[in-house]
Scaffold this active site. Structure first.
Site, mmCIF file in Angstrom:
data_model
loop_
_atom_site.group_PDB
_atom_site.id
_atom_site.type_symbol
_atom_site.label_atom_id
_atom_site.label_comp_id
_atom_site.label_asym_id
_atom_site.label_seq_id
_atom_site.Cartn_x
_atom_site.Cartn_y
_atom_site.Cartn_z
ATOM 1 C CG HIS A 29 -0.347 -0.148 2.368
ATOM 2 N ND1 HIS A 29 0.645 0.523 3.067
ATOM 3 C CD2 HIS A 29 -0.389 -1.212 3.374
ATOM 4 C CE1 HIS A 29 1.253 0.127 4.456
ATOM 5 N NE2 HIS A 29 0.475 -0.946 4.451
ATOM 6 N N GLY A 31 1.810 3.225 2.148
ATOM 7 C CA GLY A 31 2.992 3.053 3.204
ATOM 8 C C GLY A 31 4.333 2.765 2.602
ATOM 9 C CG HIS A 32 4.224 -1.717 2.108
ATOM 10 N ND1 HIS A 32 2.993 -2.190 1.953
ATOM 11 C CD2 HIS A 32 4.664 -2.330 3.078
ATOM 12 C CE1 HIS A 32 2.788 -3.086 2.927
ATOM 13 N NE2 HIS A 32 3.794 -3.169 3.564
ATOM 14 C CG ASP A 141 4.030 -1.819 12.078
ATOM 15 O OD1 ASP A 141 3.013 -2.317 12.765
ATOM 16 O OD2 ASP A 141 4.286 -1.882 10.879
ATOM 17 C CD GLN A 144 8.080 -4.532 12.043
ATOM 18 O OE1 GLN A 144 7.210 -5.608 12.467
ATOM 19 N NE2 GLN A 144 7.812 -3.788 11.170
ATOM 20 C CB VAL A 167 1.405 6.745 4.304
ATOM 21 C CG1 VAL A 167 0.802 7.202 3.210
ATOM 22 C CG2 VAL A 167 2.887 6.822 4.012
ATOM 23 C CB SER A 177 -1.643 -5.517 4.563
ATOM 24 O OG SER A 177 -0.282 -5.118 3.970
HETATM 25 O O1 PAF Z 1 6.235 -5.143 9.239
HETATM 26 C C1 PAF Z 1 6.204 -5.973 8.622
HETATM 27 O O2 PAF Z 1 5.522 -6.185 7.517
HETATM 28 C C2 PAF Z 1 6.773 -7.453 9.214
HETATM 29 O O3 PAF Z 1 6.773 -7.535 10.254
HETATM 30 C C3 PAF Z 1 8.242 -7.475 8.331
HETATM 31 C C4 PAF Z 1 9.335 -6.232 8.913
HETATM 32 C C5 PAF Z 1 8.457 -7.430 6.892
HETATM 33 C C6 PAF Z 1 8.814 -8.809 8.978
HETATM 34 O O4 PAF Z 1 8.129 -10.048 8.652
#
Ligand code: PAF
Length: 269
Positions: A29, A31-32, A141, A144, A167, A177
């Site tokens: 999306h 964001g990516h 995240d 993360q 985003v 997602s």
């Molecule tokens: O943020 C994500 O989509 C997942 O946690 C990642 C960083 C790709 C690890 O599988």
């Protein structure tokens, strides 16, 4: 864009330095895509991966139904000039020693106890295979990226962990997602999560954090969200706020129509 489906092959490539790596689970999306754009603007080459990592899903989570849109993802990456797409073999996550993260016993780590172990274990493998100069993550995240930054620092891995802004949909809902499980109307409605975070920030210096948390939870619950957590913590280490805290993370996880949504805001105190 070259699509690589073998770990051996990706290990043998000499990427142009400095190169950036963007790990994803696909179903890309905006964001990516903002990470890919940033990568293209700031590094010589960009490698994106798509791998739905089984290690980071709990027993009752959506591993098998996680959205898969590979041809669309390839097209989006091609359009942005991504240099390589790495789609590892199905056994990429097998036979790995599980890594224990720091900062994983709060927020999402409480409701998803082995989630960050799984994330860190797979990111460690990706870093060993690809050895990127930088690895790009979105701040949605937050926990993360903090966990990965801490790990890379502790292990002295020579990769910059770069964290980039969230985003959002027009409504303010953070791109994810999992938003695909929601209708357009739902996405508009879920903009309330971000409004709640934003409305709270001006009061941080004048109202007790406990009162603010209770008010925010009441607001979200009355609006129809089930609260997983709503926390205000020190943004540097996710620990309780003290007099020394200069920056807070206001983080929320809610469930709406069975979809788990997370969001956060960082604010100065
Ligand atoms: O943020 C994500 O989509 C997942 O946690 C990642 C960083 C790709 C690890 O599988």
């Amino acid at each position: 864009m070259e699509v690589i489906t073998s770990t051996k092959e990706i290990e043998s490539i000499n990427f142009d330095s400095p190169f950036a790596f963007i790990p994803t689970m696909g179903n890309l999306h905006k964001g990516h895509l903002s990470l890919v754009k940033y990568g293209k603007e700031n590094y010589s080459e960009v490698i994106t991966s798509i791998f739905i990592n089984p290690l980071q899903f709990g027993k009752n989570e959506d591993f098998s139904s996680y959205p898969k849109t590979i041809s669309q993802d390839i097209q989006l990456l091609e359009n942005l000039g991504c240099n390589y797409l790495f789609i590892p073999e199905a056994n990429f996550a097998e036979n790995l020693d599980i890594i224990k993260p720091n900062f994983s016993d709060v927020l999402c780590g409480l409701s998803r106890p082995s989630h960050f172990h799984g994330v860190l274990t797979i990111i460690d493998k990706f870093l060993r295979v690809i050895k990127p100069d930088a690895c790009l993550f979105g701040l949605k995240d937050y926990q993360q990226q903090l966990i990965i930054k801490d790990f890379v620092e502790r292990k002295k891995i020579k990769t910059d962990i770069v964290s980039l802004p969230i985003v959002r949909e027009k409504s303010g809902l953070a791109m994810s997602s999992r938003n695909n499980y929601l209708s357009d109307e739902d996405k508009k409605f879920c903009g309330k999560i971000y409004s709640c975070l934003k409305n709270l920030t001006p009061s941080l210096k004048i109202t007790s954090l406990e009162v603010l948390k209770t008010e925010a939870k009441d607001f979200l619950q009355h609006a129809g969200f089930e609260i997983d957590y709503f926390e205000i913590v020190d943004a540097n280490n996710l620990s309780p706020v003290t007099k020394k805290t200069d920056k807070v993370l206001i983080a929320v996880a809610v469930i709406y129509k069975k979809v788990r949504l997370i969001d956060n805001i960082v604010a100065s105190l």
